[in-house]
Structure formats: structure tokens, C-alpha cells
Design a protein around this motif. Sequence first.
Motif, PDB file in Angstrom:
ATOM      1  N   UNK A 261      93.429  99.109  92.748  1.00  0.00           N
ATOM      2  CA  UNK A 261      93.053 100.103  93.738  1.00  0.00           C
ATOM      3  C   UNK A 261      91.564 100.049  94.056  1.00  0.00           C
ATOM      4  N   UNK A 262      90.970 101.221  94.224  1.00  0.00           N
ATOM      5  CA  UNK A 262      89.542 101.292  94.589  1.00  0.00           C
ATOM      6  C   UNK A 262      88.675 101.164  93.337  1.00  0.00           C
ATOM      7  N   UNK A 263      88.745 100.029  92.684  1.00  0.00           N
ATOM      8  CA  UNK A 263      87.918  99.705  91.531  1.00  0.00           C
ATOM      9  C   UNK A 263      87.374  98.302  91.701  1.00  0.00           C
ATOM     10  N   UNK A 264      86.150  98.076  91.243  1.00  0.00           N
ATOM     11  CA  UNK A 264      85.559  96.740  91.233  1.00  0.00           C
ATOM     12  C   UNK A 264      84.848  96.542  89.908  1.00  0.00           C
ATOM     13  N   UNK A 265      84.591  95.272  89.570  1.00  0.00           N
ATOM     14  CA  UNK A 265      83.844  94.893  88.375  1.00  0.00           C
ATOM     15  C   UNK A 265      82.752  93.948  88.826  1.00  0.00           C
ATOM     16  N   UNK A 275      75.887  97.009  79.955  1.00  0.00           N
ATOM     17  CA  UNK A 275      75.803  98.335  79.338  1.00  0.00           C
ATOM     18  C   UNK A 275      74.905  99.257  80.150  1.00  0.00           C
ATOM     19  N   UNK A 276      73.845  98.691  80.722  1.00  0.00           N
ATOM     20  CA  UNK A 276      72.946  99.506  81.540  1.00  0.00           C
ATOM     21  C   UNK A 276      73.641  99.962  82.826  1.00  0.00           C
ATOM     22  N   UNK A 277      74.472  99.101  83.394  1.00  0.00           N
ATOM     23  CA  UNK A 277      75.203  99.475  84.611  1.00  0.00           C
ATOM     24  C   UNK A 277      76.182 100.593  84.325  1.00  0.00           C
ATOM     25  N   UNK A 278      76.942 100.459  83.231  1.00  0.00           N
ATOM     26  CA  UNK A 278      77.883 101.502  82.847  1.00  0.00           C
ATOM     27  C   UNK A 278      79.042 101.625  83.811  1.00  0.00           C
ATOM     28  N   UNK A 279      79.448 102.851  84.100  1.00  0.00           N
ATOM     29  CA  UNK A 279      80.533 103.144  85.039  1.00  0.00           C
ATOM     30  C   UNK A 279      79.999 104.137  86.066  1.00  0.00           C
ATOM     31  N   UNK A 280      80.110 103.797  87.346  1.00  0.00           N
ATOM     32  CA  UNK A 280      79.543 104.671  88.381  1.00  0.00           C
ATOM     33  C   UNK A 280      80.373 104.589  89.650  1.00  0.00           C
TER      34      UNK A 280
END
Length: 288
Positions: A261-265, A275-280
Motif C-alpha cells: 500500500x502507501x508504504x516505501x523503504x 536508524x536516524x531516518x526512523x519511521x515517518x
Amino acid sequence: MKKFIFTLGTTAILSAGFAGGASASGNDTYQVQKGDTLWSIAQNHDVSVDELKDANNLTSTIIHPEQNLNVSIIKEITHKVERGDTLWSISQKYGVTVEQIKAWNGLGNDLIIPGQVFAIETSGGSQAVAQPAPAPKAEPVQEAAPAPKEEPAEQPAPEAEQKQEPAQEAAAPAPQPEPAKEEQPAEQSQQSGKQLTVEATAYTASCEGCSGVTATGVDLKANPNQKVIAVDPSVIPLGSKVYVEGYGEAIAADTGGAIKGNKIDVFVPAQADAEQWGRKTVNITVLD
């Protein structure tokens, strides 16, 4: 008559007179209360213990409750006229009237001159204390010099203001700021294309057991600075150019089991970057 002398400033002389060992003005008396001492009564009425003893014919400091003591003691001080003084200002300073000063000193008019010495009387232990007097009335002391005018010194001020005006006009046209290069990716995001709000995580190619090769064949270990994102192909086709807020322009070149769905990596070179990016939550634009 007994005299008590002290100086007030450089010119004041205080004297107290008593009749029959002490003289009192009026009938001001104080009734001794339980716990009173001659010293405390003297402090409260702004006189000395010796003055109270003389005013009441006491031979010791022993007093008794309900005993009446005379606390009204005539005191006389002197004031030396200084430049700028008036009878009114002197009366305000010592809490008396102009007529009293004239009567005490035999004055027939309001004219005074610097250097004159006037007797000032106070009673009941209220000693004269210099107080800042209000603006004096029109009773100038002779020889008073007029205050120097300062207007010429203030005149250059308007000229200085006039000189500043051309400078202000010259500085009026403010230069228009040019768009910073860093803002160019934001402009790209405004180009025509499919815009989405997605949940973004980050991954690296250095994980244990990872080949480092994307679903479309990009070798991320050989190209650690490549901008690549993993997508759900049903939402964003593989091979699409995508602008990702906070990441930049990337290629949709990879997939993932959790990317639905509306998810990207987004791909980053090192684990610390991931780790600095995290989840946003970010906004993306599919450019083609």
C-alpha cells in the motif's frame, strides 16, 4: 536655662530650654504603659533620655505604669540660607509656615539673601528633617543667577535627522532574495505527477544475508550513493522516478515483503543512517 547643642549639616544648632529644670511647650503628655522604659519612650518621641529626665525633673530612669510624662520639648535649630532658597521652600523643608519663620526671626518681608541664618523651632520631639520640597513659589532669593540655556546644543539634532533621511531612501529598495539551490527539489515536487502521502522507513544493503541487489537488478553494494526506494508495485510502478520529501529524487527499483500500500523503504548507505531516518510520514510525487 539649659542648652543642648549639636550640628545639623554644617550650620544647624539644636537647643532645648526647660522651665524649672525643664520647659515644655503645650500640655503634650504620655502615660507610661506596662513594659515601657524611659529609653523606649524617648525613642518613640524622637528625644533623648536626658531631655525626658530634665523635662520631668527625674533623677533616675525609673518610671511607673500610669505615670504621666511631659514629651513636648521645644527645640530650636538654625538654617543658613543658600542660593535658590525661598521662605516657602525653607518652611516646606522643616514642616513649618512662612509666617512662623518670619515671626521667629523678626522679618518684615519675604526677601532673604544667601548667608542669612534663621532660627527654626520644633516641638514635641519632631526634629526637622530635610525633605525634597515641591516647586517653589515666586519668591526668588536676591543674586540668584538665571539657569544657562541649552537650546543651542539641541539645535543640531534636527539637522542630524535630515541627513539620515537620504540614507534611508537610498536603502529603501531591498534586494529580492534569489531562490536557494537547496529549494530546487521542492520545486520538482510541484511538477505534474501522482502525489501521495506515505509511511517511509529506511534500509541498507549491509544487513546479514542481504545480496545488495534490488528487484530490478541495481547493485546497491557497488553503488552505495544510489537513490533507490522499495515500493508496492501496485501503487508505484517499478522503474518510476519518485521525488521523496526529505530524501530527494529516487528510482522505484526495489520491493519488500512489508512494503504494501502507501508504504516505501528508502535506501541509505549505513545502518546508522537508517536508524536516524526512523519511521515517518512524508509526501511523495511520482514524476513518471
